[in-house]
Design a protein around this motif. Structure first.
Motif, PDB file in Angstrom:
ATOM      1  N   GLU A   1       0.772  -1.336   0.038  1.00 36.81           N
ATOM      2  CA  GLU A   1       0.051  -0.180   0.159  1.00 36.81           C
ATOM      3  C   GLU A   1       0.975   0.960  -0.341  1.00 36.81           C
ATOM      4  OE1 GLU A   1      -2.061  -2.994   2.845  1.00 36.81           O
ATOM      5  OE2 GLU A   1      -0.169  -2.303   2.310  1.00 36.81           O
TER       6      GLU A   1
ATOM      7  N   GLY B   1      -0.832   6.618   2.123  1.00 36.54           N
ATOM      8  CA  GLY B   1      -1.115   7.577   3.073  1.00 36.54           C
ATOM      9  C   GLY B   1      -0.891   8.566   4.000  1.00 36.54           C
TER      10      GLY B   1
ATOM     11  N   TRP C   1     -10.111  -3.408   1.392  1.00 33.57           N
ATOM     12  CA  TRP C   1      -9.768  -2.620   1.640  1.00 33.57           C
ATOM     13  C   TRP C   1     -10.131  -1.923   3.481  1.00 33.57           C
ATOM     14  CZ3 TRP C   1      -5.420   0.930   1.330  1.00 33.57           C
ATOM     15  CH2 TRP C   1      -4.785   0.562   0.157  1.00 33.57           C
TER      16      TRP C   1
ATOM     17  N   ARG D   1     -10.215  -1.613   7.711  1.00 33.31           N
ATOM     18  CA  ARG D   1      -8.843  -0.326   8.425  1.00 33.31           C
ATOM     19  C   ARG D   1      -9.041  -0.955   9.556  1.00 33.31           C
ATOM     20  NH1 ARG D   1     -12.852   5.524   7.431  1.00 33.31           N
ATOM     21  NH2 ARG D   1     -14.699   4.398   8.833  1.00 33.31           N
TER      22      ARG D   1
ATOM     23  N   ARG E   1     -10.701  -4.335  13.068  1.00 33.65           N
ATOM     24  CA  ARG E   1     -10.455  -4.145  11.731  1.00 33.65           C
ATOM     25  C   ARG E   1     -11.523  -4.680  11.203  1.00 33.65           C
ATOM     26  NH1 ARG E   1      -4.850  -6.819   8.922  1.00 33.65           N
ATOM     27  NH2 ARG E   1      -6.421  -8.805  10.113  1.00 33.65           N
TER      28      ARG E   1
ATOM     29  N   VAL F   1     -13.969  -1.740   4.373  1.00 30.05           N
ATOM     30  CA  VAL F   1     -14.196  -0.041   4.187  1.00 30.05           C
ATOM     31  C   VAL F   1     -15.101  -0.619   2.608  1.00 30.05           C
ATOM     32  CG1 VAL F   1     -13.063   1.506   2.721  1.00 30.05           C
ATOM     33  CG2 VAL F   1     -12.273   0.508   5.236  1.00 30.05           C
TER      34      VAL F   1
ATOM     35  N   ASP G   1     -11.832   8.471  10.710  1.00 26.99           N
ATOM     36  CA  ASP G   1     -11.782   8.403   8.595  1.00 26.99           C
ATOM     37  C   ASP G   1     -10.302   7.274   9.574  1.00 26.99           C
ATOM     38  OD1 ASP G   1     -13.128   9.382   6.823  1.00 26.99           O
ATOM     39  OD2 ASP G   1     -13.600   7.898   7.098  1.00 26.99           O
TER      40      ASP G   1
ATOM     41  N   TYR H   1      -5.341   1.825   7.050  1.00 27.10           N
ATOM     42  CA  TYR H   1      -5.653   1.459   5.893  1.00 27.10           C
ATOM     43  C   TYR H   1      -4.964   0.110   5.344  1.00 27.10           C
ATOM     44  CZ  TYR H   1      -9.308   4.562   5.935  1.00 27.10           C
ATOM     45  OH  TYR H   1      -9.968   5.415   6.462  1.00 27.10           O
ATOM     46  N   TYR H   2      -5.467  -1.275   5.288  1.00 25.98           N
ATOM     47  CA  TYR H   2      -5.065  -2.642   4.604  1.00 25.98           C
ATOM     48  C   TYR H   2      -5.522  -2.887   3.283  1.00 25.98           C
ATOM     49  CZ  TYR H   2      -3.300  -2.632   9.884  1.00 25.98           C
ATOM     50  OH  TYR H   2      -2.468  -2.969  10.654  1.00 25.98           O
ATOM     51  N   CYS H   3      -5.257  -3.785   2.645  1.00 35.66           N
ATOM     52  CA  CYS H   3      -5.367  -3.880   1.743  1.00 35.66           C
ATOM     53  C   CYS H   3      -5.485  -5.870   1.297  1.00 35.66           C
ATOM     54  CB  CYS H   3      -4.292  -3.295   0.345  1.00 35.66           C
ATOM     55  SG  CYS H   3      -4.504  -4.084  -1.884  1.00 35.66           S
TER      56      CYS H   3
ATOM     57  N   GLY I   1      -0.315  -2.418   5.456  1.00 36.15           N
ATOM     58  CA  GLY I   1      -0.997  -1.627   5.840  1.00 36.15           C
ATOM     59  C   GLY I   1      -0.574   0.164   5.864  1.00 36.15           C
TER      60      GLY I   1
END
Length: 125
Positions: free
Chosen positions: A6, A9, A36, A38, A45, A48, A90, A94-96, A118
């Motif tokens: 990722e 950010g 995705w 978060r 977790r 999203v 928000d 954030y994780y893919c 992340g």
């Protein structure tokens, strides 16, 4: 095996925008549903957004619907969440994630096999 990285950010003021990216290794990117998630400090977790293998179907958490847009470029092995009208709520890492689950798109993190490291998103008020 798929490796996910990722980027994008950072720190942004409330009301601002950020575009994250998730680049995947390998030749089979278009066989994976992408998601995705978060995680905020002290919280679990959460899902999203997600996008189907072809990019034709998407899904969003209610908290981001209308503000976030997810897309993917299978030629570039990359998925992009565009995040607009950001709020302090928000703020999170954030994780893919990539998974072979059918259809679009599981909100269950255990349906995803591969995860990125992340990227931190911080929204100031």
């Amino acid at each position: 095996q798929v490796q996910l990285v990722e980027s994008g950010g950072g720190l942004v003021q409330a009301g601002g925008s950020l575009r994250l990216s998730c680049a995947a290794s390998g030749r089979t990117f278009n066989t994976y549903t992408m998601g995705w998630f978060r995680q905020a400090p002290g919280k679990e977790r959460e899902f999203v957004a997600g996008i189907s293998r072809s990019g034709g179907d998407t899904a969003y958490a209610d908290s981001v619907k209308g503000r976030f847009t997810i897309s993917r470029d299978n030629a570039k092995n990359t998925v992009y969440p565009q995040m607009n009208s950001l709020k302090p709520a928000d703020t999170a890492v954030y994780y893919c994630a990539a998974g072979r689950n059918r259809g679009c798109c599981s909100r269950n993190e255990y349906q995803y096999e591969y995860w990125g490291q992340g990227t931190q998103v911080t929204v100031s008020s």
